[in-house]
Design an enzyme around this catalytic site. Structure first.
Site, PDB file in Angstrom:
ATOM      1  N   ALA A 248       0.782  -1.234   0.000  1.00 45.15           N
ATOM      2  CA  ALA A 248       0.000   0.000   0.000  1.00 45.15           C
ATOM      3  C   ALA A 248       0.815   1.285   0.000  1.00 45.15           C
ATOM      4  O   ALA A 248       0.382   2.289  -0.563  1.00 45.15           O
ATOM      5  CB  ALA A 248      -0.933  -0.004   1.205  1.00 45.15           C
ATOM      6  N   PRO A 250       3.158   4.441  -0.677  1.00 48.75           N
ATOM      7  CA  PRO A 250       2.897   5.470   0.336  1.00 48.75           C
ATOM      8  C   PRO A 250       1.429   5.831   0.520  1.00 48.75           C
ATOM      9  O   PRO A 250       1.111   6.688   1.333  1.00 48.75           O
ATOM     10  CB  PRO A 250       3.669   6.677  -0.202  1.00 48.75           C
ATOM     11  CG  PRO A 250       3.618   6.515  -1.677  1.00 48.75           C
ATOM     12  CD  PRO A 250       3.679   5.032  -1.928  1.00 48.75           C
ATOM     13  N   GLY A 252      -1.256   6.581  -2.022  1.00 47.83           N
ATOM     14  CA  GLY A 252      -2.089   7.328  -2.959  1.00 47.83           C
ATOM     15  C   GLY A 252      -3.289   6.536  -3.433  1.00 47.83           C
ATOM     16  O   GLY A 252      -4.428   7.019  -3.404  1.00 47.83           O
ATOM     17  N   LYS A 253      -3.057   5.301  -3.868  1.00 49.01           N
ATOM     18  CA  LYS A 253      -4.163   4.462  -4.335  1.00 49.01           C
ATOM     19  C   LYS A 253      -5.026   4.014  -3.160  1.00 49.01           C
ATOM     20  O   LYS A 253      -6.255   3.903  -3.284  1.00 49.01           O
ATOM     21  CB  LYS A 253      -3.616   3.257  -5.098  1.00 49.01           C
ATOM     22  CG  LYS A 253      -2.853   3.615  -6.373  1.00 49.01           C
ATOM     23  CD  LYS A 253      -2.377   2.356  -7.079  1.00 49.01           C
ATOM     24  CE  LYS A 253      -1.571   2.693  -8.332  1.00 49.01           C
ATOM     25  NZ  LYS A 253      -0.252   3.297  -8.011  1.00 49.01           N
ATOM     26  N   ASP A 297       4.179  -9.463   5.269  1.00 52.66           N
ATOM     27  CA  ASP A 297       4.821  -9.941   4.054  1.00 52.66           C
ATOM     28  C   ASP A 297       3.736 -10.354   3.069  1.00 52.66           C
ATOM     29  O   ASP A 297       2.994 -11.308   3.314  1.00 52.66           O
ATOM     30  CB  ASP A 297       5.733 -11.128   4.385  1.00 52.66           C
ATOM     31  CG  ASP A 297       6.411 -11.717   3.154  1.00 52.66           C
ATOM     32  OD1 ASP A 297       6.224 -11.184   2.037  1.00 52.66           O
ATOM     33  OD2 ASP A 297       7.142 -12.716   3.309  1.00 52.66           O
ATOM     34  N   ASP A 314      -0.443  -3.472  -6.178  1.00 51.32           N
ATOM     35  CA  ASP A 314       0.374  -2.462  -6.859  1.00 51.32           C
ATOM     36  C   ASP A 314       1.810  -2.731  -6.430  1.00 51.32           C
ATOM     37  O   ASP A 314       2.283  -2.196  -5.443  1.00 51.32           O
ATOM     38  CB  ASP A 314      -0.089  -1.059  -6.457  1.00 51.32           C
ATOM     39  CG  ASP A 314       0.647   0.023  -7.225  1.00 51.32           C
ATOM     40  OD1 ASP A 314       0.704  -0.058  -8.458  1.00 51.32           O
ATOM     41  OD2 ASP A 314       1.182   0.944  -6.578  1.00 51.32           O
ATOM     42  N   CYS A 367       4.199   0.405 -12.253  1.00 47.18           N
ATOM     43  CA  CYS A 367       4.518   1.623 -12.995  1.00 47.18           C
ATOM     44  C   CYS A 367       5.827   1.443 -13.753  1.00 47.18           C
ATOM     45  O   CYS A 367       6.763   2.222 -13.608  1.00 47.18           O
ATOM     46  CB  CYS A 367       4.580   2.830 -12.062  1.00 47.18           C
ATOM     47  SG  CYS A 367       5.740   2.639 -10.688  1.00 47.18           S
TER      48      CYS A 367
END
Length: 426
Positions: A248, A250, A252-253, A297, A314, A367
């Site tokens: 998760a 930092p 944003g999502k 983990d 992500d 990304c």
């Protein structure tokens, strides 16, 4: 008052020592109490110098008898800043004199001599010896993109990676609309445009540290690139959903998801790093959201199978899709990093999928644009779990990429991104 160029030199030295540009630049701007009118200048100068570093070093090496990599870090940083200004058509007297004043007295004679020699070298500037030098990337990144994406798409990605990243804001659901924020920012003298990929996204120019914007500080908006916002839109969390965010930080999502599921929903955010997970909690507090967090983990989740109806993975990646916003990453990432990252990404998806209820949706996103971390992961996961079904990919400007979809940064002036949607059929 400390000059913008002196601040830029300090930032570049700290980045070369290992700091991340997107962290150190806002930090220095706050610590030095730089006036608002100078913040954008410092940010632009640092990022442009990082992007063009290899091209600048090539030019400096043509007029300096001392090798660039043997120079003291502040001298090297100052020469790069001066060269960047010269190739950006800044008046030579300003590019040279003000940059010279940003280095210690003992180094000023050398910096002055090299920069004045550069003013006699161009424009027009000498032609670089290769595409990698011309566009300022390590050879391996250029070679990999050309081999995997084709020459035309690769060049588009590389050129887009050298364009300045525009600050993009996401209106916080329930606290402000895009139109309200637009009116507020315009009244503050800040230029605002609507996003091409995500219409509610706001592209903002004319500010330095986004944390100083009242809309951000008060939790009515949060910085998030359009591509990142589009990943959450593809996950499509609904009010009342139970959502697991496996990696998760930092946040944003995560905060976008929490805003969408509302007070009746549940968001469980995991990360292996407690310090980075704290950023998620801080963001939730600023935005007035409830998010449960835990250090865990993601490859070995101690959770009840089938407990979530939506999951976001992500995953940590090479980050080669965000080079316009994190230009130092091109000098930090190594080719040898990719294979271990791809193996980790596959493990994260396979570990998370059993926590998805039948009929639920899991979205895998990275990304980056390498085949190993996009097509490779998608194909291996589906081969190992034939019970899964790939969902229809998002529409244009996303491009179908195997069972998922890829977004090239030149397609909509965003980060580069890959997504794969999976479901466990009932």
């Amino acid at each position: 008052m400390i000059s913008s160029r002196a601040v830029a030199v300090e930032a570049l030295v700290r980045i070369e020592e290992g700091a991340y540009s997107h962290v150190v630049v806002p930090t220095i701007l706050r610590q030095k109490n730089i006036p608002v009118r100078n913040r954008a200048q410092v940010t632009s100068l640092v990022y442009a110098t990082l992007r063009n570093q290899r091209r600048l070093d090539d030019l400096i090496s043509r007029v300096s008898q001392r090798k660039v990599n043997r120079l003291d870090p502040p001298v090297r940083a100052a020469l790069r800043i001066g060269a960047q200004q010269l190739i950006s058509d800044v008046a030579p007297y300003a590019a040279v004199d003000e940059t010279v004043s940003a280095v210690p007295q003992r180094s000023r004679g050398f910096v002055n001599a090299v920069l004045r020699s550069l003013t006699r070298l161009g424009p027009p500037w000498p032609e670089p010896e290769s595409l990698a030098v011309a566009l300022s990337y390590p050879d391996w990144i250029v070679d990999l993109f050309v081999a995997e994406l084709g020459e035309s798409d690769a060049r588009g990605v590389l050129v887009a990676g050298n364009l300045p990243g525009v600050l993009t804001l996401r209106p916080q659901f329930g606290r402000a609309t895009a139109q309200e924020l637009t009116d507020e920012l315009l009244a503050e003298g800040i230029k605002v445009e609507r996003g091409e990929l995500v219409p509610e996204a706001l592209l903002v120019t004319g500010t330095g540290d986004p944390g100083t914007l009242p809309a951000v500080a008060s939790g009515r908006a949060t910085p998030q690139d359009q591509a990142s916002q589009a990943v959450v839109a593809y996950l499509n969390p609904q009010p009342g959903d139970r959502v697991l965010d496996v990696a998760a930080a930092p946040g944003g999502k995560t905060t976008a998801i929490a805003g969408a599921v509302g007070p009746k929903g549940f968001v469980f955010a995991l990360d292996t790093n407690s310090g980075r997970l704290r950023l998620v909690r801080e963001a939730a507090l600023r935005l007035g959201l409830t998010i449960e967090t835990a250090v865990a983990d993601g490859t070995n989740l101690p959770l009840r199978p089938g407990g979530f109806n939506r999951i976001l993975v992500d995953a940590p990646c090479s980050g080669l899709g965000v080079l316009r916003r994190r230009p130092d990453a091109r000098w930090r990432v190594q080719f040898e990093d990719i294979a271990p990252l791809a193996a980790l990404q596959e493990q994260l998806v396979l570990a998370a999928i059993d926590n998805l209820e039948l009929g639920g949706v899991l979205v895998y996103s990275v990304c980056t644009l390498t085949k190993a971390e996009t097509l490779g992961v998608a194909e291996r996961v589906l081969a190992k779990r034939p019970d899964l079904k790939a969902l229809a990919p998002p529409a244009s400007p996303w491009r179908r990429w195997g069972p998922g979809a890829i977004l090239f940064p030149q397609a909509a002036s965003t980060d580069g991104m890959f997504v794969l949607g999976l479901t466990r059929p009932e």
